[in-house]
Write a protein that holds these residues in place. Structure first.
Motif, PDB file in Angstrom:
ATOM      1  N   THR A  92      14.029   8.462   2.931  1.00 36.14           N
ATOM      2  CA  THR A  92      15.130   9.413   2.792  1.00 36.14           C
ATOM      3  C   THR A  92      14.555  10.780   2.445  1.00 36.14           C
ATOM      4  O   THR A  92      13.477  10.886   1.852  1.00 36.14           O
ATOM      5  N   LYS A  93      15.294  11.813   2.833  1.00 34.20           N
ATOM      6  CA  LYS A  93      14.899  13.190   2.533  1.00 34.20           C
ATOM      7  C   LYS A  93      15.799  13.695   1.412  1.00 34.20           C
ATOM      8  O   LYS A  93      17.020  13.767   1.560  1.00 34.20           O
ATOM      9  N   SER A  94      15.200  14.050   0.265  1.00 34.16           N
ATOM     10  CA  SER A  94      16.011  14.428  -0.895  1.00 34.16           C
ATOM     11  C   SER A  94      16.248  15.931  -0.977  1.00 34.16           C
ATOM     12  O   SER A  94      17.223  16.381  -1.581  1.00 34.16           O
ATOM     13  N   ASN A  95      15.362  16.747  -0.404  1.00 31.14           N
ATOM     14  CA  ASN A  95      15.598  18.184  -0.282  1.00 31.14           C
ATOM     15  C   ASN A  95      14.777  18.702   0.889  1.00 31.14           C
ATOM     16  O   ASN A  95      14.241  17.910   1.679  1.00 31.14           O
ATOM     17  N   ALA A  96      14.635  20.007   1.013  1.00 33.10           N
ATOM     18  CA  ALA A  96      14.034  20.598   2.209  1.00 33.10           C
ATOM     19  C   ALA A  96      12.593  20.158   2.443  1.00 33.10           C
ATOM     20  O   ALA A  96      12.101  20.215   3.576  1.00 33.10           O
ATOM     21  N   HIS A  97      11.891  19.717   1.406  1.00 31.93           N
ATOM     22  CA  HIS A  97      10.476  19.410   1.578  1.00 31.93           C
ATOM     23  C   HIS A  97      10.037  18.127   0.861  1.00 31.93           C
ATOM     24  O   HIS A  97       8.842  17.862   0.757  1.00 31.93           O
ATOM     25  N   THR A  98      10.984  17.319   0.389  1.00 33.41           N
ATOM     26  CA  THR A  98      10.640  16.125  -0.384  1.00 33.41           C
ATOM     27  C   THR A  98      11.169  14.879   0.319  1.00 33.41           C
ATOM     28  O   THR A  98      12.354  14.810   0.659  1.00 33.41           O
ATOM     29  N   PHE A  99      10.291  13.916   0.506  1.00 30.91           N
ATOM     30  CA  PHE A  99      10.646  12.682   1.199  1.00 30.91           C
ATOM     31  C   PHE A  99      10.349  11.493   0.284  1.00 30.91           C
ATOM     32  O   PHE A  99       9.247  11.392  -0.267  1.00 30.91           O
ATOM     33  N   ASN A 100      11.340  10.630   0.121  1.00 33.90           N
ATOM     34  CA  ASN A 100      11.193   9.432  -0.705  1.00 33.90           C
ATOM     35  C   ASN A 100      11.009   8.220   0.200  1.00 33.90           C
ATOM     36  O   ASN A 100      11.866   7.926   1.041  1.00 33.90           O
ATOM     37  N   ILE A 101       9.922   7.522   0.020  1.00 35.38           N
ATOM     38  CA  ILE A 101       9.605   6.332   0.820  1.00 35.38           C
ATOM     39  C   ILE A 101       9.642   5.117  -0.094  1.00 35.38           C
ATOM     40  O   ILE A 101       8.944   5.077  -1.114  1.00 35.38           O
ATOM     41  N   LYS A 102      10.466   4.146   0.273  1.00 35.01           N
ATOM     42  CA  LYS A 102      10.590   2.923  -0.524  1.00 35.01           C
ATOM     43  C   LYS A 102      10.054   1.738   0.272  1.00 35.01           C
ATOM     44  O   LYS A 102      10.459   1.514   1.410  1.00 35.01           O
ATOM     45  N   PHE A 103       9.159   0.974  -0.342  1.00 33.63           N
ATOM     46  CA  PHE A 103       8.575  -0.183   0.324  1.00 33.63           C
ATOM     47  C   PHE A 103       9.557  -1.348   0.324  1.00 33.63           C
ATOM     48  O   PHE A 103      10.256  -1.591  -0.666  1.00 33.63           O
ATOM     49  N   ASP A 104       9.592  -2.077   1.424  1.00 39.41           N
ATOM     50  CA  ASP A 104      10.457  -3.262   1.503  1.00 39.41           C
ATOM     51  C   ASP A 104      10.036  -4.336   0.513  1.00 39.41           C
ATOM     52  O   ASP A 104      10.864  -5.106   0.022  1.00 39.41           O
ATOM     53  N   GLU A 105       8.755  -4.403   0.242  1.00 37.09           N
ATOM     54  CA  GLU A 105       8.197  -5.394  -0.686  1.00 37.09           C
ATOM     55  C   GLU A 105       7.256  -4.684  -1.643  1.00 37.09           C
ATOM     56  O   GLU A 105       6.399  -3.902  -1.220  1.00 37.09           O
ATOM     57  N   ALA A 106       7.418  -4.944  -2.925  1.00 39.27           N
ATOM     58  CA  ALA A 106       6.586  -4.266  -3.923  1.00 39.27           C
ATOM     59  C   ALA A 106       5.140  -4.736  -3.830  1.00 39.27           C
ATOM     60  O   ALA A 106       4.866  -5.926  -3.637  1.00 39.27           O
ATOM     61  N   PHE A 107       4.213  -3.815  -3.980  1.00 42.06           N
ATOM     62  CA  PHE A 107       2.796  -4.151  -4.084  1.00 42.06           C
ATOM     63  C   PHE A 107       2.503  -4.625  -5.513  1.00 42.06           C
ATOM     64  O   PHE A 107       3.252  -4.332  -6.449  1.00 42.06           O
ATOM     65  N   MET A 108       1.396  -5.329  -5.669  1.00 45.50           N
ATOM     66  CA  MET A 108       1.019  -5.812  -6.997  1.00 45.50           C
ATOM     67  C   MET A 108       0.585  -4.668  -7.904  1.00 45.50           C
ATOM     68  O   MET A 108       0.687  -4.752  -9.125  1.00 45.50           O
ATOM     69  N   SER A 109       0.060  -3.610  -7.309  1.00 38.70           N
ATOM     70  CA  SER A 109      -0.326  -2.395  -8.016  1.00 38.70           C
ATOM     71  C   SER A 109      -0.161  -1.252  -7.017  1.00 38.70           C
ATOM     72  O   SER A 109      -0.028  -1.499  -5.804  1.00 38.70           O
ATOM     73  N   PRO A 110      -0.159  -0.015  -7.464  1.00 31.62           N
ATOM     74  CA  PRO A 110       0.014   1.085  -6.517  1.00 31.62           C
ATOM     75  C   PRO A 110      -0.989   0.995  -5.369  1.00 31.62           C
ATOM     76  O   PRO A 110      -2.194   0.862  -5.601  1.00 31.62           O
ATOM     77  N   PRO A 111      -0.524   1.069  -4.129  1.00 33.39           N
ATOM     78  CA  PRO A 111      -1.426   0.940  -2.985  1.00 33.39           C
ATOM     79  C   PRO A 111      -2.188   2.233  -2.717  1.00 33.39           C
ATOM     80  O   PRO A 111      -1.913   3.279  -3.309  1.00 33.39           O
TER      81      PRO A 111
END
Length: 232
Positions: A161-180
Motif C-alpha cells: 500500500t502507498k501511505s503518502n507521496a513517497h512511502t510504501f508499506n509492504i506486508k509479508f503474507d507469512e512472517a519471517f523468523m527474524s527480519p529478512p
C-alpha cells in the motif's frame, strides 16, 4: 525397465514425539510407465511406526482424489509396511504416495536415516529414508515483485500500500523468523530515481522513494529473503 523413488519435501520429514505426519514420495519408471501393481516397502527407524488405523494413498497429478493402496503386510513392530502401487508414470511429477508415520512418545530427538528405507520391486530400487524427530529446521523463503508509483503492485508473498507521496508499506503474507535481508531497487526512467529501506521487521517493511534528492513516488522492484518455519 528401471524404477525410481524420491522422498518429497519436507525432507527429512519432521515430527515431534507422539505426533503423526505423512511421509510422501514419488515413484516413476523409465523408459515407459507401467500399469501396476508393484510392491513398495517402507522401513521406519526405531520408535517410529505405521499407525494401527493408518492408510496408504496415492495421487496422480491433476486428480484431486487420492486413491487408497492395498497394504499387504505390516511387520517388525509396525516399522515395516508393504503395499501395492497403482499405475506408475514415466517421469517425475506423476504419481505421489503418502504413508502415515507415528513417533512414539519416547522417541529420541534427532535426524534418523534408514539406508534403503524406501524400496520397490523387492529391493530392485531402494533409496534412503530420512526422518527428523523434533522441530523441523527453518527453510528459506523469497518474497519479490514490483511496486508502481501509484501503489499498485505485482509479485508473490506480499501485499503493498502507498501511505503518502513517497512511502510504501509492504506486508509479508507469512512472517519471517527474524527480519529478512531486503532490497529495493528503482525501476524508473526518471533521472536519479532512488528507493531506500526505511524500517524492516519480521512481518513488514517500509520503503521511501525520491528523485533528484526530493521525495517523490518512484516505481521499484523489491525482494526479501529470510528463514520461515516450514509447513508440514
Amino acid at each position: 525397465m528401471a524404477f525410481y523413488i524420491k522422498q518429497r519435501n519436507p525432507n527429512p520429514l519432521a515430527l515431534k514425539p507422539g505426533e503423526t505426519q505423512k511421509l510422501t514420495f514419488e515413484v516413476w519408471a523409465e523408459p515407459a510407465g507401467v500399469p501396476g501393481p508393484e510392491a513398495i516397502t517402507v522401513q521406519l527407524p526405531d520408535r517410529l511406526s505405521f499407525p494401527t488405523d493408518g492408510l496408504v494413498h496415492y495421487t496422480k497429478d491433476g486428480d484431486p482424489s487420492p486413491q487408497e493402496c492395498h497394504v499387504t503386510s505390516v511387520e517388525d513392530a509396525r516399522k515395516r509396511v508393504r503395499f501395492e502401487t497403482g499405475a506408475i508414470g514415466n517421469g517425475t511429477g506423476g504419481f505421489y504416495y503418502s504413508v502415515p508415520v507415528q513417533a512414539a512418545a519416547d522417541a529420541q530427538p534427532g535426524e534418523k536415516t534408514v539406508p534403503g528405507g524406501l524400496s520397490i520391486a523387492g529391493g530392485l530400487t531402494a533409496v534412503d529414508l530420512k526422518i527428523l524427530v523434533g522441530d523441523p529446521p527453518p527453510v528459506e523463503k523469497r518474497v519479490y515483485g514490483y511496486i508502481n508509483a501509484d501503489g499498485t503492485w505485482s509479485g508473490t508473498g506480499f501485499t503493498a500500500t502507498k501511505s503518502n507521496a513517497h512511502t510504501f508499506n509492504i506486508k509479508f503474507d507469512e512472517a519471517f523468523m527474524s527480519p529478512p535481508i531486503a532490497l529495493a531497487t528503482p525501476f524508473d526512467e526518471r533521472y536519479n530515481a532512488q528507493s531506500q529501506i526505511g524500517s524492516l521487521g519480521n512481518q513488514s517493511v517500509i520503503v521511501y522513494t525520491s528523485t533528484n534528492t526530493s521525495w517523490a513516488a518512484v516505481r521499484f522492484c523489491f525482494m526479501a529473503v529470510g528463514l520461515v518455519v516450514p509447513k508440514q
